[in-house]
Enzyme design. Structure first.
Site, PDB file in Angstrom:
ATOM      1  N   GLY A  52       0.800  -1.214   0.000  1.00  0.00           N
ATOM      2  CA  GLY A  52       0.000   0.000   0.000  1.00  0.00           C
ATOM      3  C   GLY A  52       0.841   1.275   0.000  1.00  0.00           C
ATOM      4  O   GLY A  52       1.828   1.393  -0.744  1.00  0.00           O
ATOM      5  N   ALA A 140      -1.195  -0.474   8.961  1.00  0.00           N
ATOM      6  CA  ALA A 140      -2.624  -0.790   9.082  1.00  0.00           C
ATOM      7  C   ALA A 140      -2.664  -2.191   9.679  1.00  0.00           C
ATOM      8  O   ALA A 140      -2.259  -3.151   9.026  1.00  0.00           O
ATOM      9  CB  ALA A 140      -3.312  -0.758   7.732  1.00  0.00           C
ATOM     10  N   TYR A 235     -16.926   5.403   9.004  1.00  0.00           N
ATOM     11  CA  TYR A 235     -15.491   5.703   8.995  1.00  0.00           C
ATOM     12  C   TYR A 235     -15.137   6.851   9.954  1.00  0.00           C
ATOM     13  O   TYR A 235     -14.706   6.624  11.065  1.00  0.00           O
ATOM     14  CB  TYR A 235     -14.964   5.974   7.566  1.00  0.00           C
ATOM     15  CG  TYR A 235     -13.465   5.871   7.551  1.00  0.00           C
ATOM     16  CD1 TYR A 235     -12.822   4.696   7.186  1.00  0.00           C
ATOM     17  CD2 TYR A 235     -12.673   6.920   8.009  1.00  0.00           C
ATOM     18  CE1 TYR A 235     -11.444   4.585   7.263  1.00  0.00           C
ATOM     19  CE2 TYR A 235     -11.303   6.825   8.092  1.00  0.00           C
ATOM     20  CZ  TYR A 235     -10.691   5.658   7.711  1.00  0.00           C
ATOM     21  OH  TYR A 235      -9.319   5.537   7.803  1.00  0.00           O
TER      22      TYR A 235
HETATM   23  P1  NAI Z   1      -1.696  -1.973   3.751  1.00  0.00           P
HETATM   24  O1  NAI Z   1      -2.472  -3.063   4.384  1.00  0.00           O
HETATM   25  O2  NAI Z   1      -1.561  -1.950   2.281  1.00  0.00           O
HETATM   26  O3  NAI Z   1      -0.221  -1.925   4.392  1.00  0.00           O
HETATM   27  C1  NAI Z   1      -0.046  -2.000   5.786  1.00  0.00           C
HETATM   28  C2  NAI Z   1       1.430  -2.175   6.127  1.00  0.00           C
HETATM   29  O4  NAI Z   1       1.524  -2.285   7.555  1.00  0.00           O
HETATM   30  C3  NAI Z   1       2.074  -3.442   5.563  1.00  0.00           C
HETATM   31  O5  NAI Z   1       3.391  -3.139   5.142  1.00  0.00           O
HETATM   32  C4  NAI Z   1       2.143  -4.400   6.769  1.00  0.00           C
HETATM   33  O6  NAI Z   1       3.218  -5.334   6.730  1.00  0.00           O
HETATM   34  C5  NAI Z   1       2.375  -3.387   7.864  1.00  0.00           C
HETATM   35  N1  NAI Z   1       2.017  -3.907   9.190  1.00  0.00           N
HETATM   36  C6  NAI Z   1       0.792  -4.269   9.645  1.00  0.00           C
HETATM   37  N2  NAI Z   1       0.902  -4.674  10.940  1.00  0.00           N
HETATM   38  C7  NAI Z   1       2.204  -4.538  11.287  1.00  0.00           C
HETATM   39  C8  NAI Z   1       2.939  -4.774  12.467  1.00  0.00           C
HETATM   40  N3  NAI Z   1       2.346  -5.205  13.572  1.00  0.00           N
HETATM   41  N4  NAI Z   1       4.269  -4.558  12.442  1.00  0.00           N
HETATM   42  C9  NAI Z   1       4.894  -4.121  11.328  1.00  0.00           C
HETATM   43  N5  NAI Z   1       4.259  -3.844  10.182  1.00  0.00           N
HETATM   44  C10 NAI Z   1       2.921  -4.058  10.172  1.00  0.00           C
HETATM   45  O7  NAI Z   1      -2.352  -0.612   4.299  1.00  0.00           O
HETATM   46  P2  NAI Z   1      -2.573   0.838   3.644  1.00  0.00           P
HETATM   47  O8  NAI Z   1      -3.952   0.907   3.083  1.00  0.00           O
HETATM   48  O9  NAI Z   1      -1.417   1.243   2.821  1.00  0.00           O
HETATM   49  O10 NAI Z   1      -2.632   1.728   4.976  1.00  0.00           O
HETATM   50  C11 NAI Z   1      -1.507   2.399   5.497  1.00  0.00           C
HETATM   51  C12 NAI Z   1      -1.978   3.651   6.222  1.00  0.00           C
HETATM   52  O11 NAI Z   1      -2.636   4.515   5.281  1.00  0.00           O
HETATM   53  C13 NAI Z   1      -2.995   3.371   7.332  1.00  0.00           C
HETATM   54  O12 NAI Z   1      -2.756   4.257   8.392  1.00  0.00           O
HETATM   55  C14 NAI Z   1      -4.313   3.722   6.670  1.00  0.00           C
HETATM   56  O13 NAI Z   1      -5.323   4.052   7.570  1.00  0.00           O
HETATM   57  C15 NAI Z   1      -3.881   4.916   5.816  1.00  0.00           C
HETATM   58  N6  NAI Z   1      -4.800   5.267   4.734  1.00  0.00           N
HETATM   59  C16 NAI Z   1      -5.281   4.309   3.867  1.00  0.00           C
HETATM   60  C17 NAI Z   1      -6.199   4.666   2.889  1.00  0.00           C
HETATM   61  C18 NAI Z   1      -6.754   3.619   1.944  1.00  0.00           C
HETATM   62  O14 NAI Z   1      -7.777   3.906   1.325  1.00  0.00           O
HETATM   63  N7  NAI Z   1      -6.128   2.486   1.778  1.00  0.00           N
HETATM   64  C19 NAI Z   1      -6.659   6.058   2.727  1.00  0.00           C
HETATM   65  C20 NAI Z   1      -6.009   6.995   3.618  1.00  0.00           C
HETATM   66  C21 NAI Z   1      -5.134   6.594   4.604  1.00  0.00           C
END
Ligand code: NAI
Length: 392
Positions: A52, A140, A235
Site C-alpha cells: 500500500g 494498518a 469511517y
Molecule cells: P496496507 O495493508 O496496504 O499496508 C499496511 C502495512 O503495515 C504493511 O506493510 C504491513 O506489513 C504493515 N504492518 C501491519 N501490521 C504490522 C505490524 N504489527 N508490524 C509491522 N508492520 C505491520 O495498508 P494501507 O492501506 O497502505 O494503509 C496504510 C496507512 O494509510 C494506514 O494508516 C491507513 O489508515 C492509511 N490510509 C489508507 C487509505 C486507503 O484507502 N487504503 C486512505 C487513507 C489513509
C-alpha cells in the site's frame, strides 16, 4: 513448485504470486522513474513498508531520490506448498531492485509494536546510516500487543452510538447488498484507538529521538483519512475515525517536540484506495468503486504510487512551504473531495443496483487493483506455471 491462484475469503486474498508481486513493484519503480529525479531526504525509515502507501513511499524515496531505506513490515514467508503474503514478496522484490541499482536497503520483518523490532531497527540505523532524517509511519494492523502490559488489543470497524445500515457491495460477485454494523462498545472504541491511533507512532519517534538516531530537522509523517458523508457513520465518525483523530492529535504533539530541533511531524490525509486494509471496511468497497469510475472519467484517478509521488513532489519536498488545511494536515484527498467528483459519486450511489452496476461503478478496476496487490493479473506472467513460493 506449485501453481498459485487467487483464493479469496471474506474479502481477504489468502494467496499471493511471487513473480506477480515482483512485477507490481517494478511497475511502481518504473512510474517513479518516468517522473524524473526529485530531491528528498536520503536516510529514510518506513514503518509499514511492504504494501500500500508505505511501500509506495519507500519506492519514491529510493528510486526517485536515491535514498537509503530501512523498511519495517510484518509478513509471512512462503513455504514449499504455501505462498508467502504479498508484502513478503514485495519486500524481497524491493530489495532485489534496490541491490541491482546500488541503493542501500534493509528489510526488518517483525511486529513493529514490539520493543524487539524497535531495538533491531535502531541497531540497524546505528550500524548502517547513523541517523534517519525522514520517518514514514504507515501501519494498518488488526491488533496490537501493548509492549508495557502484554495486553492484546483488537481494532474493529464499527459505528459509534447507533447501528450503521448502508448500501454495500460484495466485490467478488458484484452483488449490491445492505451492510449493517452494530455500534461499538466503549471498550471497542478504546481498543481501536490503541491499535490504529497515534500511540505507537509516538513511541517510535520518542525512542528514535532518545537513542539519538533521529537527525536534527527530521521529518515524520503518518496517514489519515476523512472521506465523504456516505461513509461518515462507519469511517470518520466510527471507531477508525476516533483512531485517526488520535493520530492527528499525536502529530500536533510530536510536531511541537520535533520543532525544537527544526523538525516536524505531519499528517497527510490520503485518498481512498483499494489496498489489503481498505477492502475489508463495510460500504467502503462500494464507495471506492463508484469513486474510481468518477475519477477515471475525469482523468483524476491515482493509485498508491501516484499519491505518494505527488505527496513528495507537490507537498513535502517541493521546496516551498507545505500547503496544509486549517487543521494543519496535507490534503492529498483534494481530488477525491472535489465537489464535482463527490456529486457524481453521490448520484451514482442512489442509482446503483446489481443490474446496472457497470454503468456507475468501476468494479473491474476495483477487482483488478485488489488482485494486483497480491501479484495477480500482471501482464507477462504465466499464472498456469508452477512456481517456488519461497522466493521471488
Ligand atoms: P496496507 O495493508 O496496504 O499496508 C499496511 C502495512 O503495515 C504493511 O506493510 C504491513 O506489513 C504493515 N504492518 C501491519 N501490521 C504490522 C505490524 N504489527 N508490524 C509491522 N508492520 C505491520 O495498508 P494501507 O492501506 O497502505 O494503509 C496504510 C496507512 O494509510 C494506514 O494508516 C491507513 O489508515 C492509511 N490510509 C489508507 C487509505 C486507503 O484507502 N487504503 C486512505 C487513507 C489513509
Amino acid at each position: 513448485m506449485i501453481v498459485i491462484e487467487p483464493r479469496i475469503r471474506n474479502n481477504v486474498c489468502i494467496t499471493a504470486h511471487p513473480q506477480g508481486c515482483a512485477a507490481q513493484v517494478r511497475a511502481q519503480i518504473h512510474y517513479v522513474r518516468s517522473r524524473g529525479a526529485l530531491a528528498s531526504p536520503k536516510r529514510v525509515l518506513v514503518i509499514g513498508a511492504s504494501n500500500g502507501y508505505g511501500l509506495a513511499a519507500r519506492i519514491v524515496s529510493a528510486f526517485g531520490s536515491g535514498a537509503a531505506t530501512i523498511g519495517v513490515a510484518y509478513e509471512r514467508a512462503g513455504e514449499p506448498h504455501r505462498s508467502a503474503t504479498a508484502g513478503w514478496y514485495n519486500s524481497a522484490a524491493f530489495q532485489q531492485e534496490a541491490d541491482h541499482d546500488g541503493l542501500p536497503a534493509w528489510n526488518i520483518n517483525g511486529d513493529a509494536f514490539t520493543e524487539a523490532v524497535k531495538d533491531e531497527t535502531i541497531d540497524r540505523i546505528q550500524s548502517k546510516l547513523g541517523e534517519v532524517d525522514f520517518v514514514v509511519y504507515s501501519i494498518a494492523a488488526p491488533r496490537r500487543i501493548d509492549p508495557a502490559t502484554g495486553e492484546i488489543f483488537s481494532s474493529v470497524i464499527k459505528p459509534i452510538g447507533r447501528p450503521f445500515r448502508s448500501k454495500g457491495i460484495e466485490f467478488i460477485t458484484g452483488r449490491i447488498t445492505t451492510m449493517t454494523a452494530e455500534p461499538a462498545t466503549e471498550a471497542e472504541v478504546a481498543h481501536t484507538v490503541k491499535v490504529m491511533g497515534g500511540e505507537d507512532w509516538e513511541l517510535w519517534i520518542r525512542r528514535l529521538s532518545h537513542e539519538k538516531v533521529l537527525a536534527p530537522g527530521a521529518l515524520t509523517i503518518a496517514l489519515s483519512y476523512i472521506g465523504p458523508e456516505l461513509t461518515r457513520a462507519i469511517y470518520r465518525d466510527g471507531t477508525i475515525g476516533r483512531a485517526k483523530a488520535d493520530l492527528e492529535a499525536t502529530a500536533k504533539r510530536l510536531d511541537a517536540v520535533l520543532k525544537t530541533s527544526g523538525g516536524s511531524a505531519v499528517i497527510s490525509v490520503n485518498k481512498a484506495l483499494v489496498t489489503r486494509a481498505s477492502a475489508v471496511i463495510p460500504g467502503v468497497s462500494l464507495y471506492i468503486s463508484l469513486l474510481y469510475k468518477a475519477m477515471k472519467e475525469r482523468r483524476l484517478h491515482e493509485g498508491c504510487i501516484q499519491q505518494m509521488d505527488r505527496l513528495y513532489r507537490n507537498f513535502l519536498f517541493s521546496g516551498e512551504d507545505i500547503a496544509k488545511d486549517d487543521e494543519g494536515r496535507i490534503r492529498l484527498d483534494d481530488w477525491e473531495m472535489r465537489s464535482d467528483v463527490q456529486q457524481a459519486v453521490a448520484e451514482s450511489w442512489e442509482k446503483v443496483t446489481t443490474e446496472n452496476l457497470g454503468q456507475y461503478a468501476d468494479m473491474d478496476g476495483f477487482r483488478d487493483e485488489f488482485l494486483r496487490h497480491h501479484g495477480f493479473g500482471m501482464p507477462g506472467i504465466d499464472y498456469s506455471m508452477p512456481v517456488d513460493p519461497t522466493k521471488i
